[in-house]
Design an enzyme around this catalytic site. Sequence first.
Site, PDB file in Angstrom:
ATOM      1  N   GLY A   1       4.392  -2.296  -6.283  1.00  0.00           N
ATOM      2  CA  GLY A   1       2.998  -1.934  -6.497  1.00  0.00           C
ATOM      3  C   GLY A   1       2.910  -0.778  -7.470  1.00  0.00           C
ATOM      4  O   GLY A   1       3.741  -0.627  -8.357  1.00  0.00           O
ATOM      5  N   CYS A   2       1.927   0.049  -7.277  1.00  0.00           N
ATOM      6  CA  CYS A   2       1.680   1.193  -8.149  1.00  0.00           C
ATOM      7  C   CYS A   2       2.893   2.111  -8.201  1.00  0.00           C
ATOM      8  O   CYS A   2       3.391   2.535  -7.166  1.00  0.00           O
ATOM      9  CB  CYS A   2       0.459   1.952  -7.621  1.00  0.00           C
TER      10      CYS A   2
END
Length: 180
Positions: A13-14
């Site tokens: 993810g981020c």
Amino acid sequence: MDQNIEMATLAGGCFWCTEAIFLDLKGVKTVVSGYIGGKTPNPTYKEICTGTTGHAEAIQITYDPKEISYGELLEIYFATHDPTTLNRQGNDVGTQYRSEIFYHSKKQKEIANDYIDLLVQEKIFNSPIVTKLSPAVTFYPAEDYHQNYYNQNKTQSYCHYVITPKIEKLKKYYKAKLKN
């Protein structure tokens, strides 16, 4: 590179979230946010945000395997992101937010495969794990303002509402693995 130092490259993810988690672990020497797995050379953040370059937001970790093992890194990786959502983590949606392990050796691939098999056997997640395993390819460090992002922007709303709870979970369950 020091012969006692190894490298791990993880997309979960981020990269602001994953970087913040791994920076505080004993044995971790450096964590660099960047882009991997795409077709555009030297991509920018603006380009990868379009989802058209094929890159994942990822972190590249250098670590001392005498202090923290690759398996321990994977344990924390799987405990701090959702490996069951395809191309998304929470409200972050797109191929750049996929769950993917980029292995640097046959041994890393085997450890990752075995760990995923164990998670499946133990029914740790209610949905199938979609984390991909891929050989490490060229890693492009992200722009400077993405490095150590959480520690420099803790009061920003995304950091406060998304990253801080992950850090609190890390402190609760992995306190013994944290730097002082």
